[in-house]
Motif scaffolding. Structure first.
Motif, PDB file in Angstrom:
ATOM      1  N   PRO A  19       2.889 -22.037  -3.577  1.00 46.15           N
ATOM      2  CA  PRO A  19       4.213 -21.586  -3.142  1.00 46.15           C
ATOM      3  C   PRO A  19       4.265 -20.062  -3.060  1.00 46.15           C
ATOM      4  O   PRO A  19       3.321 -19.379  -3.432  1.00 46.15           O
ATOM      5  CB  PRO A  19       5.130 -22.092  -4.264  1.00 46.15           C
ATOM      6  N   ALA A  20       5.378 -19.555  -2.592  1.00 45.40           N
ATOM      7  CA  ALA A  20       5.691 -18.121  -2.573  1.00 45.40           C
ATOM      8  C   ALA A  20       4.647 -17.265  -1.850  1.00 45.40           C
ATOM      9  O   ALA A  20       3.985 -16.426  -2.457  1.00 45.40           O
ATOM     10  CB  ALA A  20       5.919 -17.618  -3.996  1.00 45.40           C
ATOM     11  N   PRO A  21       4.482 -17.452  -0.541  1.00 51.36           N
ATOM     12  CA  PRO A  21       3.474 -16.674   0.176  1.00 51.36           C
ATOM     13  C   PRO A  21       3.677 -15.160   0.070  1.00 51.36           C
ATOM     14  O   PRO A  21       2.703 -14.405   0.050  1.00 51.36           O
ATOM     15  CB  PRO A  21       3.590 -17.155   1.623  1.00 51.36           C
ATOM     16  N   GLY A  22       4.915 -14.698  -0.024  1.00 54.18           N
ATOM     17  CA  GLY A  22       5.155 -13.262  -0.166  1.00 54.18           C
ATOM     18  C   GLY A  22       4.602 -12.704  -1.462  1.00 54.18           C
ATOM     19  O   GLY A  22       4.099 -11.577  -1.512  1.00 54.18           O
ATOM     20  N   THR A  23       4.677 -13.499  -2.508  1.00 58.80           N
ATOM     21  CA  THR A  23       4.120 -13.081  -3.794  1.00 58.80           C
ATOM     22  C   THR A  23       2.595 -13.032  -3.713  1.00 58.80           C
ATOM     23  O   THR A  23       1.970 -12.100  -4.216  1.00 58.80           O
ATOM     24  CB  THR A  23       4.583 -14.028  -4.914  1.00 58.80           C
ATOM     25  N   TRP A  24       1.992 -14.004  -3.049  1.00 48.33           N
ATOM     26  CA  TRP A  24       0.540 -13.975  -2.847  1.00 48.33           C
ATOM     27  C   TRP A  24       0.137 -12.771  -1.994  1.00 48.33           C
ATOM     28  O   TRP A  24      -0.886 -12.128  -2.266  1.00 48.33           O
ATOM     29  CB  TRP A  24       0.060 -15.263  -2.177  1.00 48.33           C
ATOM     30  N   GLY A  25       0.926 -12.473  -0.963  1.00 47.06           N
ATOM     31  CA  GLY A  25       0.639 -11.315  -0.115  1.00 47.06           C
ATOM     32  C   GLY A  25       0.715 -10.009  -0.885  1.00 47.06           C
ATOM     33  O   GLY A  25      -0.045  -9.072  -0.613  1.00 47.06           O
ATOM     34  N   SER A  26       1.625  -9.945  -1.851  1.00 42.28           N
ATOM     35  CA  SER A  26       1.724  -8.759  -2.704  1.00 42.28           C
ATOM     36  C   SER A  26       0.555  -8.697  -3.676  1.00 42.28           C
ATOM     37  O   SER A  26      -0.013  -7.634  -3.923  1.00 42.28           O
ATOM     38  CB  SER A  26       3.034  -8.785  -3.503  1.00 42.28           C
ATOM     39  N   ALA A  27       0.189  -9.838  -4.231  1.00 35.93           N
ATOM     40  CA  ALA A  27      -0.868  -9.886  -5.246  1.00 35.93           C
ATOM     41  C   ALA A  27      -2.233  -9.531  -4.678  1.00 35.93           C
ATOM     42  O   ALA A  27      -3.060  -8.946  -5.388  1.00 35.93           O
ATOM     43  CB  ALA A  27      -0.907 -11.268  -5.884  1.00 35.93           C
ATOM     44  N   VAL A  28      -2.462  -9.835  -3.421  1.00 33.91           N
ATOM     45  CA  VAL A  28      -3.800  -9.633  -2.854  1.00 33.91           C
ATOM     46  C   VAL A  28      -4.201  -8.155  -2.820  1.00 33.91           C
ATOM     47  O   VAL A  28      -5.391  -7.842  -2.849  1.00 33.91           O
ATOM     48  CB  VAL A  28      -3.906 -10.295  -1.460  1.00 33.91           C
ATOM     49  N   VAL A  29      -3.247  -7.235  -2.816  1.00 33.47           N
ATOM     50  CA  VAL A  29      -3.591  -5.810  -2.780  1.00 33.47           C
ATOM     51  C   VAL A  29      -3.658  -5.183  -4.174  1.00 33.47           C
ATOM     52  O   VAL A  29      -4.046  -4.021  -4.306  1.00 33.47           O
ATOM     53  CB  VAL A  29      -2.626  -4.997  -1.879  1.00 33.47           C
ATOM     54  N   LEU A  30      -3.299  -5.918  -5.223  1.00 31.42           N
ATOM     55  CA  LEU A  30      -3.309  -5.366  -6.576  1.00 31.42           C
ATOM     56  C   LEU A  30      -4.651  -4.758  -6.990  1.00 31.42           C
ATOM     57  O   LEU A  30      -4.663  -3.718  -7.650  1.00 31.42           O
ATOM     58  CB  LEU A  30      -2.857  -6.409  -7.602  1.00 31.42           C
ATOM     59  N   PRO A  31      -5.788  -5.337  -6.648  1.00 33.48           N
ATOM     60  CA  PRO A  31      -7.063  -4.729  -7.062  1.00 33.48           C
ATOM     61  C   PRO A  31      -7.266  -3.295  -6.565  1.00 33.48           C
ATOM     62  O   PRO A  31      -8.012  -2.531  -7.173  1.00 33.48           O
ATOM     63  CB  PRO A  31      -8.120  -5.668  -6.479  1.00 33.48           C
ATOM     64  N   PHE A  32      -6.592  -2.921  -5.499  1.00 35.93           N
ATOM     65  CA  PHE A  32      -6.740  -1.553  -4.997  1.00 35.93           C
ATOM     66  C   PHE A  32      -6.180  -0.519  -5.970  1.00 35.93           C
ATOM     67  O   PHE A  32      -6.511   0.658  -5.880  1.00 35.93           O
ATOM     68  CB  PHE A  32      -6.084  -1.405  -3.620  1.00 35.93           C
ATOM     69  N   ALA A  33      -5.342  -0.941  -6.903  1.00 32.53           N
ATOM     70  CA  ALA A  33      -4.800  -0.011  -7.895  1.00 32.53           C
ATOM     71  C   ALA A  33      -5.923   0.663  -8.675  1.00 32.53           C
ATOM     72  O   ALA A  33      -5.818   1.837  -9.030  1.00 32.53           O
ATOM     73  CB  ALA A  33      -3.843  -0.733  -8.841  1.00 32.53           C
ATOM     74  N   TRP A  34      -7.005  -0.062  -8.918  1.00 31.72           N
ATOM     75  CA  TRP A  34      -8.121   0.498  -9.679  1.00 31.72           C
ATOM     76  C   TRP A  34      -8.867   1.563  -8.873  1.00 31.72           C
ATOM     77  O   TRP A  34      -9.592   2.363  -9.463  1.00 31.72           O
ATOM     78  CB  TRP A  34      -9.060  -0.614 -10.133  1.00 31.72           C
ATOM     79  N   ALA A  35      -8.681   1.601  -7.575  1.00 30.71           N
ATOM     80  CA  ALA A  35      -9.320   2.626  -6.744  1.00 30.71           C
ATOM     81  C   ALA A  35      -8.508   3.923  -6.709  1.00 30.71           C
ATOM     82  O   ALA A  35      -8.986   4.928  -6.206  1.00 30.71           O
ATOM     83  CB  ALA A  35      -9.528   2.101  -5.325  1.00 30.71           C
ATOM     84  N   ALA A  71       1.580  -4.059   2.671  1.00 32.05           N
ATOM     85  CA  ALA A  71       1.876  -2.638   2.909  1.00 32.05           C
ATOM     86  C   ALA A  71       2.830  -2.089   1.864  1.00 32.05           C
ATOM     87  O   ALA A  71       2.598  -1.003   1.305  1.00 32.05           O
ATOM     88  CB  ALA A  71       2.465  -2.464   4.313  1.00 32.05           C
ATOM     89  N   GLY A  72       3.898  -2.808   1.591  1.00 29.66           N
ATOM     90  CA  GLY A  72       4.887  -2.329   0.628  1.00 29.66           C
ATOM     91  C   GLY A  72       4.366  -2.305  -0.792  1.00 29.66           C
ATOM     92  O   GLY A  72       4.606  -1.349  -1.536  1.00 29.66           O
ATOM     93  N   GLN A  73       3.626  -3.344  -1.182  1.00 32.96           N
ATOM     94  CA  GLN A  73       3.072  -3.388  -2.535  1.00 32.96           C
ATOM     95  C   GLN A  73       2.060  -2.269  -2.740  1.00 32.96           C
ATOM     96  O   GLN A  73       2.037  -1.622  -3.784  1.00 32.96           O
ATOM     97  CB  GLN A  73       2.416  -4.735  -2.807  1.00 32.96           C
ATOM     98  N   ALA A  74       1.229  -2.005  -1.751  1.00 33.37           N
ATOM     99  CA  ALA A  74       0.249  -0.917  -1.863  1.00 33.37           C
ATOM    100  C   ALA A  74       0.953   0.430  -1.996  1.00 33.37           C
ATOM    101  O   ALA A  74       0.494   1.302  -2.742  1.00 33.37           O
ATOM    102  CB  ALA A  74      -0.694  -0.928  -0.662  1.00 33.37           C
ATOM    103  N   LEU A  75       2.074   0.599  -1.303  1.00 35.18           N
ATOM    104  CA  LEU A  75       2.839   1.841  -1.436  1.00 35.18           C
ATOM    105  C   LEU A  75       3.349   1.998  -2.866  1.00 35.18           C
ATOM    106  O   LEU A  75       3.263   3.079  -3.450  1.00 35.18           O
ATOM    107  CB  LEU A  75       3.995   1.869  -0.439  1.00 35.18           C
TER     108      LEU A  75
END
Length: 144
Positions: A19-35, A71-75
């Protein structure tokens, strides 16, 4: 087979997860935080540009379109401070929670831009939600 623009819009198919595709779309960019923040900013701009391209002919915002959440989560993640250990994870999870809160609740200008037609409305509300989350994170960094 999905078109290239549909694959971009769904972040490679992540938007079809339930469920919640928007939450999955946000979660997929989380690993970039370590960069680091610059990498997150680059991911945000890349998703924004590709999102506008992928959505150029669309007038709707189906649930599987999640490039805007990326895009928004990465920002929002661009405002996460470089701290050690579990503190860093707390900031990342805070960025995630704040972005999702603003994206779902759509207060003020976020709701207004969401009602705009086409790619502007689809991408714009998430970019504003990411900016709002980043502002809260920056204020928290100042006061904590």
């Amino acid at each position: 087979m999905a078109s290239l623009s549909d694959r971009v819009a769904s972040l490679g198919g992540v938007g079809h997860l339930r469920p919640a595709p928007g939450t999955w779309g946000s979660a997929v960019v989380l690993p970039f935080a370590w960069a680091g923040p610059w990498a997150c900013l680059a991911v945000s701009v890349l998703c924004l540009v590709l999102g506008f391209w992928a959505l150029r002919d669309r007038t709707d915002d189906p649930g599987w379109v999640v490039v805007d959440e990326g895009a928004g989560q990465a920002l929002a993640l661009a405002a996460v401070p470089a701290v050690a250990g579990l503190g860093f994870l707390a900031w990342v999870l805070g960025a995630f929670a704040l972005f999702r809160l603003f994206d779902i609740a759509k207060p003020g200008p976020i709701g207004w831009i969401d009602r705009q037609p086409g790619a502007l409305g689809v991408m714009g509300d998430d970019m504003l939600a990411g900016a709002f989350a980043a502002i809260v994170l920056i204020c928290a960094r100042i006061f904590l």
